[in-house]
Write an enzyme that holds these catalytic residues in place. Structure first.
Site, short mmCIF file in Angstrom:
data_model
loop_
_atom_site.label_atom_id
_atom_site.label_comp_id
_atom_site.label_asym_id
_atom_site.label_seq_id
_atom_site.Cartn_x
_atom_site.Cartn_y
_atom_site.Cartn_z
N CYS A 85 0.84 -1.20 0.00
CA CYS A 85 0.00 0.00 0.00
C CYS A 85 0.88 1.25 0.00
CB CYS A 85 -0.98 -0.04 1.17
SG CYS A 85 -2.35 1.12 0.97
N HIS A 185 -3.74 -4.98 0.00
CA HIS A 185 -3.21 -5.59 1.22
C HIS A 185 -3.22 -7.11 1.07
CE1 HIS A 185 -2.89 -2.05 3.86
NE2 HIS A 185 -3.80 -1.56 3.04
N GLU A 187 -2.15 -9.26 2.99
CA GLU A 187 -2.42 -9.88 4.29
C GLU A 187 -3.90 -9.86 4.63
OE1 GLU A 187 -1.29 -6.89 3.76
OE2 GLU A 187 -1.76 -5.49 5.37
#
Lengths: 222, 273
Positions: A85, A185, A187
């Site tokens: 990001c 993202h 994750e």
């Protein structure tokens, strides 16, 4: 067969929640360490620059922590790097937010998303590979979770691995060798995101085998 | 070589914004246990929020909401533990609500691994909490939950608090606009009239609020059939649907709901694409 857990320095420069990216790294077989120590950048097998927040304040904090010079050195040497990001955006030069300069490792600049769409983009969107590489063949698509108000533009098309569309087309994965950046993202992007993290961790592991991805599957019923 | 937007677009001329509408299962949690946990799948522990979260992730849920329905301080401590254990294994966004009264409460849950926090009663008592949360964590972290009940005289909807027991007299649309102005990233809009009825979402309520705010609206309360999801997600209504019992009791699976929505022209993300 021996496996090892590559040591990944996750840079803590006040950029918010680092636990999620650390958990994703651990889940794919890496050994993440949250650190703000300049020497840790050179010592680690790979470096993750996470990011939620403002570019101007973030660059200022990286400078104060003495992290800019070791980061530039590691990036110039091609050390495995994953910017997430804001961490991806800081690979570029001029940043509209804060009217500041990023690390300037990749050519291009960062500006706000255009008008006519809700900003920030919050939610899942499509990611399409536009070049063959470790993430798969050109044309492959997966979905990823985005939270951002800014995009890279004027980039070197040779660095663009994947594109997404939110009111306009923008780079969603960029790479130069093992230096990677994702606008989304990974994750928070489910299995597809973990696969990307795992592929990158594999680069940081210099070809040695990694433990299989199991953490996600454990709690899922048969 | 510097590539313009047009150059990039030429690499993927048919690439479009997916425009995905989201499906969000909501787990009611008290003292670390899921109330009404699903029992139709072979989970070792149907009351364990972690196992349920992983199940819904695998089913293609786009996000998850944990709602602390007792919201006592003891319960919130166990909620922090549940969030930590969930975030170790589930890699999709997680919103936590119930009993959040301060920026410190927000920080505790976000640091435990929540991506967003949802505030309701405390934000009405102290609206500055929205401004503070958005300033410290970013507006994408702050969800304002509104419990709405239709006024008997037909003049719109009133905001209810304390789990829907107390009428504040405040107009729902006016409060939604204020919450958005103060920094809410999303509105989680529950129809108390429809909640539990399975009669479908309150569509005029969704239209009134979505037409007044520029931020995403999550529809809640009333889902009973798969058609209800597509109805709620039509243009000018909600960006996401929240549902609890329709999934927990195995009436429908998330993936099944998404297939039905796709068949009705709603853009949805299918599991693990």
């Amino acid at each position: 067969m021996t496996t090892r857990r590559p040591r990944i320095a996750v840079l803590d420069y006040g950029a918010g929640n680092l636990r999620s990216i650390c958990r994703a790294l651990a889940a794919v077989g890496a050994d993440p360490e949250v650190t703000a120590e300049p020497l840790a950048v050179g010592a680690a097998d790979g470096v993750v620059l996470p990011g939620v927040g403002a570019a101007g304040a973030s660059m200022a904090r990286l400078r104060e922590a003495g992290l800019v010079a070791p980061l530039r050195q590691a990036l110039d040497a091609g050390k495995p790097f994953l910017g997430v990001c804001l961490g991806m955006q800081l690979l570029y030069g001029h940043q509209e937010e804060g009217d500041t300069d990023g690390l300037g490792v990749l050519s291009g600049r960062v500006r706000s998303l255009g008008s006519g769409v809700k900003v920030p983009q919050i939610g899942w969107n499509r990611v399409r590979l536009v070049t063959d590489g470790p993430l798969g063949p050109s044309g492959d698509e997966h979905d990823a979770y985005f939270v951002h108000s800014f995009i890279a533009e004027g980039v070197d098309s040779a660095d663009v691995v994947a594109l997404s569309h939110y009111g306009e087309v923008f780079p969603s994965v960029v790479a130069r060798g093992a230096v990677w950046g994702t606008q989304f993202h990974p994750e928070k992007s489910g299995i597809a995101g973990l696969r990307l993290v795992r592929t990158w961790v594999g680069l940081a592991n210099a070809g040695e085998p990694l433990a299989p991805v199991t953490a996600v599957a454990q709690a899922i019923p048969a | 070589m510097s590539a313009t937007v047009a150059d990039l677009a030429s690499l993927a001329p048919d690439l479009e914004d997916a425009g995905y509408r989201r499906v969000i299962p909501c787990l009611d949690v008290t003292n670390g246990r899921v109330v009404k946990g699903i029992e139709f799948v072979d989970l070792r522990d149907a009351g364990d929020p972690v196992g349920l979260a992983a199940f819904y992730d695998a089913e293609g849920a786009d996000e998850l909401v944990f709602l602390d329905i007792t919201a006592s301080s003891d319960s919130r401590r166990t909620m922090v533990e549940s969030v930590e254990r969930t975030a170790d294994q589930v890699f999709i966004p997680l919103t936590v609500g119930g009993g959040i009264r301060s920026v410190a409460d927000m920080r505790e849950l976000l640091q435990a691994g929540a991506d967003k926090v949802s505030v309701n009663t405390a934000a009405l008592a102290n609206p500055v909490l929205i401004d503070e949360g958005a300033h410290v964590f970013g507006r994408q972290c702050i969800v304002v939950a509104i419990d709405a009940r239709r006024r008997p005289d037909g003049s719109g909807w009133s905001v209810f608090t304390h789990g829907g027991r107390r009428d504040t007299g405040i107009d729902v649309v006016r409060w939604a606009v204020e919450a958005a102005r103060r920094g809410a990233g999303e509105i989680l809009l529950t129809s108390m009239d429809r909640d539990g009825t399975k009669d479908g979402y309150d569509l005029p309520l969704l239209e009134s609020v979505a037409g007044a705010v520029g931020i995403p609206v999550i529809a809640s309360g009333g889902a009973g059939t798969l058609d209800h999801f597509a109805e709620a997600l039509a243009p000018g209504r909600a960006d996401a649907v929240l549902a609890a019992s329709i999934f927990h009791f195995g009436q429908y699976r998330v993936e099944e709901a998404k297939r039905a929505m796709a068949a009705q022209g709603v853009s949805v993300r299918m599991a693990q694409r």
